[in-house]
Write a protein that holds these residues in place. Structure first.
Motif, mmCIF file in Angstrom:
data_model
loop_
_atom_site.group_PDB
_atom_site.id
_atom_site.type_symbol
_atom_site.label_atom_id
_atom_site.label_comp_id
_atom_site.label_asym_id
_atom_site.label_seq_id
_atom_site.Cartn_x
_atom_site.Cartn_y
_atom_site.Cartn_z
ATOM 1 N N SER A 68 0.821 -1.388 -0.020
ATOM 2 C CA SER A 68 -0.133 -0.014 0.012
ATOM 3 C C SER A 68 0.897 1.206 -0.166
ATOM 4 O O SER A 68 0.410 2.410 -0.282
ATOM 5 C CB SER A 68 -0.950 0.111 1.116
ATOM 6 O OG SER A 68 -0.111 0.070 2.237
ATOM 7 N N GLY A 70 4.280 1.289 -1.233
ATOM 8 C CA GLY A 70 5.027 1.218 -2.467
ATOM 9 C C GLY A 70 6.315 0.768 -2.034
ATOM 10 O O GLY A 70 7.220 0.956 -3.026
ATOM 11 N N SER A 89 6.750 4.570 -4.833
ATOM 12 C CA SER A 89 5.623 4.811 -4.996
ATOM 13 C C SER A 89 5.183 5.865 -5.739
ATOM 14 O O SER A 89 3.791 6.180 -6.259
ATOM 15 C CB SER A 89 4.982 4.922 -3.457
ATOM 16 O OG SER A 89 5.080 5.854 -2.954
ATOM 17 N N VAL A 210 -6.965 -2.817 -7.795
ATOM 18 C CA VAL A 210 -6.903 -2.191 -6.387
ATOM 19 C C VAL A 210 -8.051 -2.252 -5.469
ATOM 20 O O VAL A 210 -9.270 -1.855 -6.155
ATOM 21 C CB VAL A 210 -6.351 -0.592 -6.673
ATOM 22 C CG1 VAL A 210 -6.237 0.117 -5.218
ATOM 23 C CG2 VAL A 210 -5.396 -0.445 -7.473
ATOM 24 N N THR A 356 -7.564 6.462 -0.379
ATOM 25 C CA THR A 356 -6.303 5.731 -0.617
ATOM 26 C C THR A 356 -6.633 4.966 -2.005
ATOM 27 O O THR A 356 -5.533 4.612 -2.824
ATOM 28 C CB THR A 356 -5.871 4.834 0.504
ATOM 29 O OG1 THR A 356 -5.660 5.812 1.439
ATOM 30 C CG2 THR A 356 -4.401 4.416 0.058
ATOM 31 N N ARG A 360 -4.265 5.073 -5.209
ATOM 32 C CA ARG A 360 -3.603 4.179 -5.499
ATOM 33 C C ARG A 360 -3.979 3.426 -7.104
ATOM 34 O O ARG A 360 -3.091 3.216 -7.884
ATOM 35 C CB ARG A 360 -3.597 2.853 -4.652
ATOM 36 C CG ARG A 360 -2.867 3.173 -3.297
ATOM 37 C CD ARG A 360 -1.263 3.709 -3.505
ATOM 38 N NE ARG A 360 -0.579 2.972 -4.301
ATOM 39 C CZ ARG A 360 0.163 1.790 -3.693
ATOM 40 N NH1 ARG A 360 -0.065 1.646 -2.404
ATOM 41 N NH2 ARG A 360 0.879 1.258 -4.473
ATOM 42 N N GLU A 363 -2.688 6.217 -9.421
ATOM 43 C CA GLU A 363 -1.151 5.913 -9.650
ATOM 44 C C GLU A 363 -0.719 4.687 -10.592
ATOM 45 O O GLU A 363 0.113 4.786 -11.561
ATOM 46 C CB GLU A 363 -0.524 5.608 -8.273
ATOM 47 C CG GLU A 363 -0.454 6.773 -7.196
ATOM 48 C CD GLU A 363 0.330 6.423 -6.082
ATOM 49 O OE1 GLU A 363 0.359 5.245 -5.692
ATOM 50 O OE2 GLU A 363 0.590 7.399 -5.228
ATOM 51 N N ILE A 380 -3.277 -4.835 -6.104
ATOM 52 C CA ILE A 380 -2.703 -4.045 -4.843
ATOM 53 C C ILE A 380 -3.897 -4.193 -3.768
ATOM 54 O O ILE A 380 -5.054 -3.539 -4.097
ATOM 55 C CB ILE A 380 -2.703 -2.614 -5.222
ATOM 56 C CG1 ILE A 380 -1.301 -2.296 -6.045
ATOM 57 C CG2 ILE A 380 -2.373 -1.790 -4.012
ATOM 58 C CD1 ILE A 380 -1.113 -0.835 -6.601
#
Length: 395
Positions: A68, A70, A89, A210, A356, A360, A363, A380
């Motif tokens: 979580s 990275g 990350s 994710v 979050t 993520r 990302e 993830i």
């Protein structure tokens, strides 16, 4: 020194920490010390479980913390690797000087209350991550909420049609279309457009994902009720074939099995999915479910609802029957939507890190946009957290 399996964990302070947290800290130490170098593949979850002398779920929970933030990265089908640097990350930014902004499609179900702060936290966090990374992207949001399964499939199909025809560069999807829309999604992926599944994913489908560790979280919620002395625990969920429900149910069953309890079919209450899509019929279902469970010869003393919405409706239905929560029935939910409500927070629940999750997801999508043709997929799994409030009591 304390010891878990064959691996020594240093420091008396470790003794007061949850086992998975102690393992997570030890794994970080092994990375920091250089035992596992940047880019190196760490041992498999199974090997780590054997090394530390714990079950696979505990290892999954420990590794999730490093994924979580990275420190580790998972390449689906290959293994889990140490990030190339402490800042792994953070992703290289997409230049603002790009002439044409990249169009990103967000396809998700804004059901029940689309104006709710909680429902909007995911797209907002995705958008803010694009800004933070200076990514020249425009976010197109498609709402797939419908009041029949057929309508949901239709809306998701229309959104995917737009992705194919309008030159969208990447897709984030909260998948609701079941197997019906998978051929479209596969076709989009085969064209080189990255697709990130969020919250749930189709089983057996190679993809980026994710979300949270739903099985472990379901087990943790049930373990909490067991720890309060409850032994007759009902599970409440729509009869919908998605990974979030299936895995939370698996966690519920695992927790019961760990204390020698066989899950009772009469306590697993699955609601007709078609009726769950409408607010009025959903409330009626809750009344019927509450009455049915209360009428059992040996009724449950606690209920694990697969999400907070069902939990709150169930609490209302229980009260209409003249029963009190938590006096005569303990209830635990999943999501922690109460944190967004102005009313006093009451429901004990599993906190989902929606913000979050959005960050993520953004990302990972940006990373895929910068590495076109990537065919190694990553899952993830973010950690959840038990939030104890007033809706459960000890027997």
């Amino acid at each position: 020194m304390s010891r878990i399996g064959d691996r020594k964990l240093r420091g008396d302070r470790d003794l007061s920490m949850a086992v998975y947290r102690r393992i997570e800290e030890d794994l970080r130490g092994r990375i920091a010390s250089g035992e596992w170098m940047a880019g190196a593949m760490i041992p498999s979850r199974k090997d780590l479980a054997a090394e530390y002398g714990v079950d696979l779920g505990t290892i999954q929970r420990a590794v999730a913390g490093l994924l979580s933030d990275g420190a580790l990265r998972a390449d689906g089908g290959r293994g889990t690797f140490v990030a190339m640097s402490a800042g792994a990350s953070r992703l290289p930014s997409v230049s603002k000087r790009s002439v044409t902004p990249k169009m990103i499609a967000l396809i998700y179900d804004q059901s029940f209350n689309p104006t709710d702060i909680g429902a909007q936290s995911i797209p907002r966090s995705i958008y803010h991550k694009f800004l933070e990374e200076e990514a020249n992207c425009r976010l197109l949001i498609f709402d797939t909420h419908g009041e029949t399964p057929e309508r949901i499939v239709e809306l998701e199909g229309h959104a995917l049609d737009a992705v194919e025809s309008e030159g969208v560069s990447g897709v984030i999807v909260w998948h609701s279309g079941g197997e019906s829309t998978l051929p479209q999604i596969r076709r989009i992926m085969d064209r080189g457009v990255p697709v990130i599944f969020m919250d749930r994913y189709p089983l057996g489908f190679d993809c980026d994902f994710v979300g949270v560790d739903d099985e472990f979280s379901g087990q943790e919620a049930t373990d909490y009720l067991l720890g309060l002395g409850h032994r007759r625990i009902a599970f409440l969920a729509p009869l919908e074939n998605i990974t979030t429900i299936d895995q939370r149910l698996a966690g519920y069953k695992k927790a019961l099995a760990n204390v020698g309890i066989l899950p009772s079919p009469e306590l697993i209450c699955r609601l007709p999915y078609t009726l769950s899509l409408n607010m009025v019929t959903l409330k009626q279902q809750m009344k019927a479910a509450a009455a049915s469970l209360a009428a059992l010869n040996d009724p449950p003393t606690a209920v694990f609802a697969v999400n907070d919405l069902l939990a709150h409706y169930y609490i209302s239905a229980i009260k209409e029957l003249g029963l009190s929560v938590p006096g005569e029935m303990s209830v635990i939910g999943f999501d922690d939507m109460d944190r967004f409500a102005p009313a006093p927070q009451f429901l004990t629940t599993m906190h989902q890190p929606f913000e979050t999750m959005g960050e993520r997801t953004a990302e990972l999508l940006l990373k895929r946009l910068q590495t076109p043709g990537q065919r190694t997929f990553q899952h993830i799994l973010l950690p959840t957290k038990l939030v104890v409030r007033q809706s459960c009591r000890s027997l």
